[in-house]
Write a protein that holds these residues in place. Structure first.
Motif, PDB file in Angstrom:
ATOM      1  N   LYS A  79      16.588  23.834  -4.671  1.00  0.00           N
ATOM      2  CA  LYS A  79      17.928  23.236  -4.671  1.00  0.00           C
ATOM      3  C   LYS A  79      18.696  23.631  -3.410  1.00  0.00           C
ATOM      4  CE  LYS A  79      18.420  23.139  -9.721  1.00  0.00           C
ATOM      5  NZ  LYS A  79      19.214  23.636 -10.882  1.00  0.00           N
ATOM      6  N   ASP A  80      18.475  24.852  -2.956  1.00  0.00           N
ATOM      7  CA  ASP A  80      19.217  25.350  -1.789  1.00  0.00           C
ATOM      8  C   ASP A  80      18.943  24.520  -0.547  1.00  0.00           C
ATOM      9  OD1 ASP A  80      20.113  27.330  -3.456  1.00  0.00           O
ATOM     10  OD2 ASP A  80      18.671  28.833  -2.765  1.00  0.00           O
ATOM     11  N   ILE A  81      17.697  24.082  -0.357  1.00  0.00           N
ATOM     12  CA  ILE A  81      17.351  23.355   0.872  1.00  0.00           C
ATOM     13  C   ILE A  81      17.892  21.932   0.857  1.00  0.00           C
ATOM     14  CG2 ILE A  81      15.266  24.703   1.272  1.00  0.00           C
ATOM     15  CD1 ILE A  81      13.629  22.402   0.171  1.00  0.00           C
ATOM     16  N   LEU A  82      18.394  21.473  -0.298  1.00  0.00           N
ATOM     17  CA  LEU A  82      18.955  20.120  -0.372  1.00  0.00           C
ATOM     18  C   LEU A  82      20.410  20.085   0.087  1.00  0.00           C
ATOM     19  CD1 LEU A  82      17.460  18.904  -3.780  1.00  0.00           C
ATOM     20  CD2 LEU A  82      16.639  18.402  -1.478  1.00  0.00           C
ATOM     21  N   GLU A  83      21.028  21.250   0.261  1.00  0.00           N
ATOM     22  CA  GLU A  83      22.410  21.292   0.726  1.00  0.00           C
ATOM     23  C   GLU A  83      22.489  20.752   2.149  1.00  0.00           C
ATOM     24  OE1 GLU A  83      24.733  24.830   0.143  1.00  0.00           O
ATOM     25  OE2 GLU A  83      23.307  25.576  -1.339  1.00  0.00           O
ATOM     26  N   GLN A  84      23.398  19.799   2.374  1.00  0.00           N
ATOM     27  CA  GLN A  84      23.525  19.210   3.695  1.00  0.00           C
ATOM     28  C   GLN A  84      24.040  20.221   4.720  1.00  0.00           C
ATOM     29  OE1 GLN A  84      22.520  16.098   4.614  1.00  0.00           O
ATOM     30  NE2 GLN A  84      21.672  16.042   2.543  1.00  0.00           N
ATOM     31  N   ASN A  85      25.002  21.017   4.329  1.00  0.00           N
ATOM     32  CA  ASN A  85      25.566  22.029   5.221  1.00  0.00           C
ATOM     33  C   ASN A  85      25.613  23.371   4.509  1.00  0.00           C
ATOM     34  OD1 ASN A  85      26.389  20.323   7.585  1.00  0.00           O
ATOM     35  ND2 ASN A  85      27.612  19.319   6.009  1.00  0.00           N
ATOM     36  N   PRO A  86      24.467  24.031   4.381  1.00  0.00           N
ATOM     37  CA  PRO A  86      24.442  25.312   3.672  1.00  0.00           C
ATOM     38  C   PRO A  86      25.296  26.348   4.392  1.00  0.00           C
ATOM     39  CG  PRO A  86      22.402  24.960   4.886  1.00  0.00           C
ATOM     40  CD  PRO A  86      23.157  23.675   4.945  1.00  0.00           C
ATOM     41  N   PRO A  87      25.971  27.211   3.649  1.00  0.00           N
ATOM     42  CA  PRO A  87      26.826  28.225   4.277  1.00  0.00           C
ATOM     43  C   PRO A  87      26.002  29.218   5.086  1.00  0.00           C
ATOM     44  CG  PRO A  87      26.555  28.669   1.934  1.00  0.00           C
ATOM     45  CD  PRO A  87      25.949  27.314   2.186  1.00  0.00           C
ATOM     46  N   ILE A  88      26.578  29.701   6.177  1.00  0.00           N
ATOM     47  CA  ILE A  88      25.914  30.694   7.023  1.00  0.00           C
ATOM     48  C   ILE A  88      26.388  32.069   6.577  1.00  0.00           C
ATOM     49  CG2 ILE A  88      25.595  31.523   9.384  1.00  0.00           C
ATOM     50  CD1 ILE A  88      26.199  28.682  10.327  1.00  0.00           C
ATOM     51  N   GLY A  89      25.470  32.898   6.125  1.00  0.00           N
ATOM     52  CA  GLY A  89      25.857  34.194   5.588  1.00  0.00           C
ATOM     53  C   GLY A  89      25.632  35.356   6.528  1.00  0.00           C
ATOM     54  N   LEU A  90      24.813  35.173   7.561  1.00  0.00           N
ATOM     55  CA  LEU A  90      24.461  36.263   8.464  1.00  0.00           C
ATOM     56  C   LEU A  90      24.772  35.898   9.909  1.00  0.00           C
ATOM     57  CD1 LEU A  90      20.954  37.228   6.999  1.00  0.00           C
ATOM     58  CD2 LEU A  90      23.119  38.390   6.589  1.00  0.00           C
ATOM     59  N   MET A  91      24.979  36.923  10.726  1.00  0.00           N
ATOM     60  CA  MET A  91      25.183  36.716  12.154  1.00  0.00           C
ATOM     61  C   MET A  91      23.902  36.170  12.771  1.00  0.00           C
ATOM     62  SD  MET A  91      28.229  37.525  13.179  1.00  0.00           S
ATOM     63  CE  MET A  91      29.688  38.296  12.445  1.00  0.00           C
ATOM     64  N   PRO A  92      24.006  35.386  13.843  1.00  0.00           N
ATOM     65  CA  PRO A  92      22.806  34.837  14.474  1.00  0.00           C
ATOM     66  C   PRO A  92      21.963  35.921  15.130  1.00  0.00           C
ATOM     67  CG  PRO A  92      24.724  34.433  15.842  1.00  0.00           C
ATOM     68  CD  PRO A  92      25.241  34.976  14.542  1.00  0.00           C
ATOM     69  N   VAL A  93      20.693  35.647  15.319  1.00  0.00           N
ATOM     70  CA  VAL A  93      19.803  36.562  16.025  1.00  0.00           C
ATOM     71  C   VAL A  93      20.138  36.508  17.515  1.00  0.00           C
ATOM     72  CG1 VAL A  93      17.409  37.078  16.605  1.00  0.00           C
ATOM     73  CG2 VAL A  93      17.980  36.258  14.325  1.00  0.00           C
ATOM     74  N   CYS A  94      20.239  37.662  18.145  1.00  0.00           N
ATOM     75  CA  CYS A  94      20.542  37.717  19.572  1.00  0.00           C
ATOM     76  C   CYS A  94      19.387  38.354  20.341  1.00  0.00           C
ATOM     77  CB  CYS A  94      21.815  38.520  19.831  1.00  0.00           C
ATOM     78  SG  CYS A  94      23.323  37.737  19.210  1.00  0.00           S
ATOM     79  N   GLY A  95      19.362  38.111  21.627  1.00  0.00           N
ATOM     80  CA  GLY A  95      18.348  38.690  22.490  1.00  0.00           C
ATOM     81  C   GLY A  95      18.692  40.128  22.857  1.00  0.00           C
ATOM     82  N   PRO A  96      18.063  40.669  23.917  1.00  0.00           N
ATOM     83  CA  PRO A  96      18.284  42.055  24.317  1.00  0.00           C
ATOM     84  C   PRO A  96      19.664  42.268  24.941  1.00  0.00           C
ATOM     85  CG  PRO A  96      16.938  40.928  25.945  1.00  0.00           C
ATOM     86  CD  PRO A  96      17.084  39.980  24.788  1.00  0.00           C
ATOM     87  N   ILE A  97      20.044  43.521  25.090  1.00  0.00           N
ATOM     88  CA  ILE A  97      21.303  43.868  25.757  1.00  0.00           C
ATOM     89  C   ILE A  97      21.147  43.629  27.255  1.00  0.00           C
ATOM     90  CG2 ILE A  97      22.860  45.767  26.333  1.00  0.00           C
ATOM     91  CD1 ILE A  97      22.283  46.948  23.594  1.00  0.00           C
ATOM     92  N   LEU A  98      22.099  42.932  27.843  1.00  0.00           N
ATOM     93  CA  LEU A  98      22.056  42.581  29.265  1.00  0.00           C
ATOM     94  C   LEU A  98      23.288  43.163  29.956  1.00  0.00           C
ATOM     95  CD1 LEU A  98      21.126  38.875  28.549  1.00  0.00           C
ATOM     96  CD2 LEU A  98      19.536  40.677  29.215  1.00  0.00           C
ATOM     97  N   LYS A  99      23.145  43.554  31.219  1.00  0.00           N
ATOM     98  CA  LYS A  99      24.240  44.279  31.876  1.00  0.00           C
ATOM     99  C   LYS A  99      25.115  43.411  32.769  1.00  0.00           C
ATOM    100  CE  LYS A  99      21.414  45.864  35.788  1.00  0.00           C
ATOM    101  NZ  LYS A  99      20.905  47.052  36.510  1.00  0.00           N
ATOM    102  N   ASP A 100      24.645  42.220  33.162  1.00  0.00           N
ATOM    103  CA  ASP A 100      25.478  41.375  34.012  1.00  0.00           C
ATOM    104  C   ASP A 100      25.010  39.925  33.929  1.00  0.00           C
ATOM    105  OD1 ASP A 100      23.173  41.222  35.636  1.00  0.00           O
ATOM    106  OD2 ASP A 100      23.862  42.867  36.902  1.00  0.00           O
ATOM    107  N   ALA A 101      25.720  39.034  34.627  1.00  0.00           N
ATOM    108  CA  ALA A 101      25.419  37.603  34.580  1.00  0.00           C
ATOM    109  C   ALA A 101      24.036  37.311  35.143  1.00  0.00           C
ATOM    110  CB  ALA A 101      26.477  36.829  35.357  1.00  0.00           C
ATOM    111  N   ARG A 102      23.600  38.099  36.123  1.00  0.00           N
ATOM    112  CA  ARG A 102      22.269  37.879  36.694  1.00  0.00           C
ATOM    113  C   ARG A 102      21.178  38.096  35.640  1.00  0.00           C
ATOM    114  NH1 ARG A 102      20.677  37.623  41.897  1.00  0.00           N
ATOM    115  NH2 ARG A 102      22.741  38.323  42.572  1.00  0.00           N
ATOM    116  N   GLU A 103      21.347  39.154  34.835  1.00  0.00           N
ATOM    117  CA  GLU A 103      20.363  39.409  33.777  1.00  0.00           C
ATOM    118  C   GLU A 103      20.430  38.326  32.702  1.00  0.00           C
ATOM    119  OE1 GLU A 103      20.290  43.249  32.070  1.00  0.00           O
ATOM    120  OE2 GLU A 103      19.538  44.218  33.897  1.00  0.00           O
TER     121      GLU A 103
END
Length: 252
Positions: A79-103
């Protein structure tokens, strides 16, 4: 399930131990009855999913086409996968820590080169409020023109998107929206194929006009990452107006 990543965590429950015995092979190497029936198609895959959910902890780590949000799967998953816009319960997955715009640019270059070019990929760059630390959300397949924070972050009780604590939005990144070759202008074809479309440019200019402190990271088809930052408001207005003659749908 296309594009998703599912994890299973052991609980060492009695049911899990019994299920493990039933799924394991017999001492002579032959399949147990359950697995034999499953391979013959006599047991539907949905039953196997329910058994896994009951035995351990099954979590959607990266959403896909079937389970479109991150979080633990429950017995009600059909039933859950039939929801058109299921609520987002968790923060998105992020990549590594970067120190500047170049990284940030290097990370995006590596990440985007591995993804399909048939669908626009977008994401958000976050910056720590007091430290020079950046993190980037993993790219998702979406139209950049309609993409915003609500597509990635859970909401508070007021309905506002919540960001990770001590972080703010530094900017957005996206690949170029594929343009059919037969729709490209007769002049400068290579530029349009390897740069980014006037439509994408117009959307980006509209964003920085509303939030001039944001940065745009534009990922071109040939692998370059271009950063647009600290715009001069009058220049942005004039450049945005110049898109009128370039076939931008927002002006048509």
């Amino acid at each position: 399930m296309i594009g998703g990543l599912i994890s299973y965590t052991l609980k060492d429950s009695g049911f899990e131990q019994e299920l493990s015995r039933q799924l394991g092979r017999k001492p002579d190497g032959r399949l147990q009855s359950f697995e034999s029936l499953y391979e013959k198609g006599a047991v539907p895959g949905s039953i196997l999913i329910l058994l896994a959910v009951a035995a351990g902890e099954v979590v959607t780590v990266v959403p896909g086409n079937l389970w479109r949000v991150r979080g633990e799967l429950k017995a009600s998953w059909r039933k859950d996968i039939l929801e058109q816009n299921p609520p987002i319960g968790l923060m998105p997955v992020c990549g590594p820590i970067l120190k500047d715009a170049r990284e940030v640019a290097r990370y995006l270059h590596t990440k985007m080169q591995k993804l399909s070019t048939t669908q626009q990929q977008v994401g958000i760059v976050l910056k720590h409020k007091t430290q020079k630390v950046f993190v980037v959300t993993l790219p998702v397949a979406s139209d950049y023109a309609t993409f915003n924070r609500e597509a990635l972050f859970p909401k508070d009780h007021h309905g506002n998107p919540m960001l990770p604590e001590t972080f703010r939005v530094h900017g957005f990144y996206h690949s170029m929206n594929p343009v059919p070759v037969n729709r490209l202008p007769s002049t400068d074809v290579e530029l349009y194929k390897n740069f980014f479309s006037p439509t994408d440019m117009r959307v980006g200019l509209g964003r920085v006009a509303l939030a001039p402190h944001h940065r745009l990271f534009l990922c071109t088809p040939d692998g370059a990452v271009l950063r647009f930052a600290k715009p001069e408001s009058e220049g942005v207005r004039r450049l945005g107006g110049g898109c009128r003659g370039l076939g931008c749908p927002l002006y048509e």
